[in-house]
Design a protein around this motif. Structure first.
Motif, PDB file in Angstrom:
ATOM      1  N   GLU A 103      23.663  -9.568  74.370  1.00 41.55           N
ATOM      2  CA  GLU A 103      24.406  -8.237  74.473  1.00 41.55           C
ATOM      3  C   GLU A 103      24.901  -7.875  73.023  1.00 41.55           C
ATOM      4  O   GLU A 103      25.145  -6.919  72.806  1.00 41.55           O
ATOM      5  N   VAL A 104      24.880  -9.001  72.049  1.00 43.83           N
ATOM      6  CA  VAL A 104      25.345  -8.695  70.680  1.00 43.83           C
ATOM      7  C   VAL A 104      24.199  -7.727  70.146  1.00 43.83           C
ATOM      8  O   VAL A 104      24.446  -6.761  69.631  1.00 43.83           O
ATOM      9  N   ASP A 105      22.933  -8.132  70.397  1.00 45.84           N
ATOM     10  CA  ASP A 105      21.874  -7.417  70.007  1.00 45.84           C
ATOM     11  C   ASP A 105      21.654  -6.302  70.630  1.00 45.84           C
ATOM     12  O   ASP A 105      21.673  -5.025  69.793  1.00 45.84           O
ATOM     13  N   MET A 106      22.080  -6.062  71.885  1.00 40.24           N
ATOM     14  CA  MET A 106      21.937  -4.596  72.477  1.00 40.24           C
ATOM     15  C   MET A 106      23.205  -3.631  71.924  1.00 40.24           C
ATOM     16  O   MET A 106      22.798  -2.711  71.641  1.00 40.24           O
ATOM     17  N   TYR A 107      24.124  -4.269  71.651  1.00 42.60           N
ATOM     18  CA  TYR A 107      25.373  -3.161  71.027  1.00 42.60           C
ATOM     19  C   TYR A 107      25.142  -2.907  69.624  1.00 42.60           C
ATOM     20  O   TYR A 107      24.938  -1.965  69.386  1.00 42.60           O
ATOM     21  N   ALA A 108      24.348  -3.976  68.800  1.00 42.23           N
ATOM     22  CA  ALA A 108      24.202  -3.604  67.408  1.00 42.23           C
ATOM     23  C   ALA A 108      22.935  -2.533  67.398  1.00 42.23           C
ATOM     24  O   ALA A 108      23.035  -1.547  66.811  1.00 42.23           O
ATOM     25  N   ALA A 109      22.087  -2.517  68.146  1.00 41.58           N
ATOM     26  CA  ALA A 109      20.855  -1.527  68.360  1.00 41.58           C
ATOM     27  C   ALA A 109      21.577  -0.333  68.925  1.00 41.58           C
ATOM     28  O   ALA A 109      20.859   0.704  68.190  1.00 41.58           O
ATOM     29  N   LYS A 110      22.320  -0.441  69.534  1.00 36.91           N
ATOM     30  CA  LYS A 110      22.827   0.770  70.165  1.00 36.91           C
ATOM     31  C   LYS A 110      23.626   1.669  68.886  1.00 36.91           C
ATOM     32  O   LYS A 110      23.531   2.902  68.610  1.00 36.91           O
ATOM     33  N   ILE A 111      24.541   0.977  67.970  1.00 33.67           N
ATOM     34  CA  ILE A 111      25.191   1.631  66.919  1.00 33.67           C
ATOM     35  C   ILE A 111      24.061   2.109  65.915  1.00 33.67           C
ATOM     36  O   ILE A 111      24.280   3.069  65.342  1.00 33.67           O
ATOM     37  N   PHE A 112      23.106   1.308  65.573  1.00 35.81           N
ATOM     38  CA  PHE A 112      21.977   1.477  64.602  1.00 35.81           C
ATOM     39  C   PHE A 112      21.432   2.956  65.183  1.00 35.81           C
ATOM     40  O   PHE A 112      21.336   3.852  64.336  1.00 35.81           O
ATOM     41  N   ILE A 113      20.972   3.309  66.352  1.00 36.51           N
ATOM     42  CA  ILE A 113      20.339   4.200  66.773  1.00 36.51           C
ATOM     43  C   ILE A 113      21.295   5.307  66.868  1.00 36.51           C
ATOM     44  O   ILE A 113      20.969   6.394  66.607  1.00 36.51           O
ATOM     45  N   ALA A 114      22.497   5.248  67.247  1.00 34.88           N
ATOM     46  CA  ALA A 114      23.762   6.306  67.224  1.00 34.88           C
ATOM     47  C   ALA A 114      23.769   6.799  65.914  1.00 34.88           C
ATOM     48  O   ALA A 114      24.014   7.976  65.791  1.00 34.88           O
ATOM     49  N   THR A 147      18.965  -9.479  56.650  1.00 33.39           N
ATOM     50  CA  THR A 147      17.853 -10.019  57.225  1.00 33.39           C
ATOM     51  C   THR A 147      18.061 -11.393  57.872  1.00 33.39           C
ATOM     52  O   THR A 147      19.568 -11.674  58.377  1.00 33.39           O
ATOM     53  N   SER A 148      17.361 -12.298  58.235  1.00 32.15           N
ATOM     54  CA  SER A 148      17.710 -13.545  58.400  1.00 32.15           C
ATOM     55  C   SER A 148      17.725 -13.575  59.993  1.00 32.15           C
ATOM     56  O   SER A 148      17.187 -12.550  60.721  1.00 32.15           O
ATOM     57  N   TYR A 178      16.698  -5.724  65.514  1.00 27.94           N
ATOM     58  CA  TYR A 178      15.542  -5.022  65.000  1.00 27.94           C
ATOM     59  C   TYR A 178      14.447  -4.983  66.062  1.00 27.94           C
ATOM     60  O   TYR A 178      13.990  -3.720  66.358  1.00 27.94           O
ATOM     61  N   ARG A 179      14.499  -5.799  67.119  1.00 29.16           N
ATOM     62  CA  ARG A 179      13.339  -5.769  68.082  1.00 29.16           C
ATOM     63  C   ARG A 179      13.749  -4.646  69.228  1.00 29.16           C
ATOM     64  O   ARG A 179      12.811  -3.806  69.322  1.00 29.16           O
ATOM     65  N   GLU A 195       9.380  -6.148  56.507  1.00 31.67           N
ATOM     66  CA  GLU A 195       7.940  -5.546  56.901  1.00 31.67           C
ATOM     67  C   GLU A 195       7.786  -6.004  58.273  1.00 31.67           C
ATOM     68  O   GLU A 195       7.394  -5.214  59.236  1.00 31.67           O
ATOM     69  N   ARG A 196       7.740  -7.252  58.648  1.00 27.00           N
ATOM     70  CA  ARG A 196       7.735  -7.878  59.819  1.00 27.00           C
ATOM     71  C   ARG A 196       8.456  -7.388  60.999  1.00 27.00           C
ATOM     72  O   ARG A 196       7.962  -7.326  62.145  1.00 27.00           O
ATOM     73  N   ASN A 197       9.629  -7.353  60.837  1.00 30.47           N
ATOM     74  CA  ASN A 197      10.684  -6.899  61.888  1.00 30.47           C
ATOM     75  C   ASN A 197      10.934  -5.233  61.926  1.00 30.47           C
ATOM     76  O   ASN A 197      11.329  -5.113  63.179  1.00 30.47           O
ATOM     77  N   LEU A 198      10.808  -4.533  60.915  1.00 28.86           N
ATOM     78  CA  LEU A 198      11.159  -3.351  61.172  1.00 28.86           C
ATOM     79  C   LEU A 198      10.063  -2.295  60.523  1.00 28.86           C
ATOM     80  O   LEU A 198       9.697  -1.417  61.175  1.00 28.86           O
ATOM     81  N   PHE A 199       9.828  -2.426  59.282  1.00 28.18           N
ATOM     82  CA  PHE A 199       9.211  -1.456  58.455  1.00 28.18           C
ATOM     83  C   PHE A 199       7.941  -0.990  59.217  1.00 28.18           C
ATOM     84  O   PHE A 199       7.192  -0.050  59.232  1.00 28.18           O
ATOM     85  N   GLN A 200       7.051  -2.088  59.380  1.00 31.44           N
ATOM     86  CA  GLN A 200       5.664  -1.867  60.008  1.00 31.44           C
ATOM     87  C   GLN A 200       5.469  -1.005  61.326  1.00 31.44           C
ATOM     88  O   GLN A 200       4.691  -0.463  61.712  1.00 31.44           O
TER      89      GLN A 200
END
Ligand code: F6R
Length: 262
Positions: A26-37, A51-52, A59-60, A100-105
């Motif tokens: 749920e932390v991942d989901m909230y963080a992704a929602k804020i990123f996209i918003a 990173t890390s 990122y997923r 590159e692996r997690n986002l940029f590609q």
């Protein structure tokens, strides 16, 4: 404002927003929602990114949403928080490889708008100064952070002792950080002793900040950061000097908070 701390004058201290979710997912989901918003609100946003292990899930989900909704990231500018130094170009444990692996590609952020300190620069301090100048030219809208392991309370690689006014620079890594991050290196012996990191001053200049923490091994640091004194023994505590900070925690990371409803 931050000069005042140096002179021991009183400073405005803010109460960060603290959100506690039952699970790391749920932390991942909230963080992704804020990123996209943020990207929808301002397509030409400048983001500082971590990173890390902590942000991998974010990122997923960002990539998944980007694909599902056919989003545009072409106007985004990214500044990474930090990078090990020295490492060979394209080293698999470098944060450039990680991004590159997690986002940029997967997304259409032009390479010319992705900034990360160069892990094989000849001189890390000169590289830090170059990065600092780029940051100066690109004010950051949103910074997403993790927090260091154990008792480090680092943000970026600003280890204990970092000044509130610190700028992008070469730093030596705390022994606890080296131990925790050795797992990312095929040969842990070859892990660099240092890194180039944005400073606390850079992080506090951003428009808003979201710090993510998951798991029990972050519980001590989160409690120290939010409820202990503000100072260089817990660099993340300096975030309480910024008016727009949200801590996004899972129940395990929040479990030592006195105010926790967990
Ligand atoms: C990485 C960074 C670090 C990490 C921190 C936590 O870019 O800035 O501050 O966020 O070391 O790492 P994990 O997520 O592996 O616990």
């Amino acid at each position: 404002m931050f000069e005042k701390l140096k002179q021991n004058e009183s400073l405005t201290v803010y109460k960060p927003e603290v959100l506690i979710f039952p699970t790391p997912q749920e932390v991942d989901m909230y963080a992704a929602k804020i990123f996209i918003a943020q990207v929808k609100l301002k397509p030409n946003s400048v983001l500082t990114l971590p990173t890390s292990s902590t942000p991998e899930g974010m990122y997923r989900l960002v990539v998944q949403t980007y694909k599902e909704l056919g989003l545009e990231f072409s106007q985004l500018t990214i500044f990474n928080l930090d990078e090990y130094w020295p490492l060979a170009p394209n080293h698999e444990a470098s944060y450039a490889s990680y991004m590159e692996r997690n986002l940029f590609q997967y997304v259409n952020i032009p390479p010319s708008q992705r900034y990360i300190p160069n892990c094989y620069a000849d001189d890390p301090q000169i590289e830090a100064e170059r990065y600092e100048e780029l940051l100066r030219q690109n004010p950051v809208d949103l910074a997403i952070l993790g927090i260091g392991p154990g008792t480090t309370c680092h943000i970026g690689f600003n280890e204990r002792g970092s000044s509130v006014n610190s700028r992008t620079r070469y730093v030596l890594l705390d022994e606890q950080t080296r131990k925790a991050n050795a797992r990312f290196f095929p040969n842990p012996e070859a892990m660099p002793l240092g890194a180039i990191t944005q400073g606390i001053g850079n992080i506090l200049e951003t428009g808003s900040i979201m710090l993510l923490a998951k798991g029990e091994n972050k519980a001590w640091g989160i409690q120290r950061t939010l409820e202990g004194p503000i100072g260089n023994e817990a660099p993340a505590s300096y975030l309480r000097l910024h008016p727009h900070v949200t801590f996004v925690l899972d129940q395990q990371a929040a479990k030592l908070l006195n105010t926790s409803a967990a």
